[in-house]
Design a protein around this motif. Structure first.
Motif: not given
Length: 289
Positions: A247-254
């Motif tokens: 999941l962390k890989s889709i945050l794009n810095g968020a």
């Protein structure tokens, strides 16, 4: 009789109460519509008291977001049939909106503040209603929500720097995968140690490890603790839309700042249905009246 059939149906439209009850109220009120409404409201309060001993184990989870305020609330009733009704859903939405617009400390204060509204709704639907729990977020960051299966599961999440799509995906992930924490560093040390103890016991009971010293087994389980984090930590979980990435890989810095996930009826005692006994009780009560 100082009223007409039209008055009966007008009263029914105003209150949602049955035709015969509306007629009786108008008779008692001598045709005064406002007085009849008050009489029905009083009856509604009496209905609420009569149902106080019932088990409210059905219901829905609802969310409400307006600007920088977000609310998630669980409200329970007695049957799934009522929980699916528009009248009940409208009541729950009113509860959520009230929380958003007012400073409410806890469920007891909220229940007291909405007692009149609740009594009116109980009179209409004929079931006990119980406001069980809620959370309220006030933030300048992005607030997002997700409701699964019409209110079986609800999620409210606060993110920073996330697009609408990413924030929605995060809420969806929380609903589907039920994380307990955001990141591994949030997991209490005693919970991690307990998991290690379980993994160590499993390793020691495995015949393949019979001749291995405890120190070696302890090193072996260090790698397995990562699987535990994938189960309980949001950022480490496989993304529900693409199991090949975290999941962390889709945050794009968020950033995900906090979340609340409520499951309707979780931990509540369920009502034991016995239709024959219930009908017999209703018939006995009718004979007494």
């Amino acid at each position: 009789m100082n009223f007409t059939n039209k008055d009966i149906f007008d009263l029914r439209a105003r209150t949602g109460v049955g035709v015969m009850d509306c007629k009786k109220a108008l008779i008692e009120a001598d045709g005064d519509m406002d007085k009849a409404v008050e009489l029905l409201r009083e009856k509604g309060k009496a209905t609420s008291e009569k149902r106080a001993g019932k088990i409210a184990s059905q219901g829905i989870v609802s969310t409400y977001i307006n600007g920088n305020v977000g609310v998630i609330v669980e409200v329970n009733c007695e049957s799934d049939f009522v929980a699916r009704g528009d009248q009940y859903k409208d009541y729950v939405n009113q509860v959520a909106k009230y929380i958003a617009e007012n400073d409410v400390k806890d469920v007891e204060e909220l229940t007291a503040a909405l007692s009149e509204l609740t009594s009116e709704v109980v009179a209409k639907i004929g079931e006990k209603i119980s406001i069980r729990r809620f959370e309220k977020y006030v933030s300048s960051n992005k607030l997002s929500d997700y409701i699964h299966m019409g209110g079986a599961i609800g999620v409210l999440v606060e993110t920073e720097g996330a697009s609408d799509e990413v924030a929605h995906d995060v809420a969806l992930q929380i609903a589907a995968a039920a994380p307990r924490y955001i990141a591994p560093e949030e997991v209490p040390a005693d919970e991690v140690n307990h998991e290690k103890e379980i993994l160590l016991a499993q390793a020691m009971n495995d015949e393949k490890n019979a001749n291995k010293p405890k120190e070696i087994l302890e090193k072996m389980i260090q790698g397995k603790i990562g699987k535990f984090y994938k189960e309980v930590c949001l950022l480490e979980q496989p993304f529900v839309k693409d199991q090949g990435v975290a999941l962390k890989s889709i945050l794009n810095g968020a950033k995900v700042l906090k979340f609340t996930r409520l499951v309707m009826g979780e931990g509540l005692e369920k009502k034991e249905e016995n239709l024959q006994d219930e009908v017999a009780a209703q018939i006995a009560a009718a004979k007494k009246n």
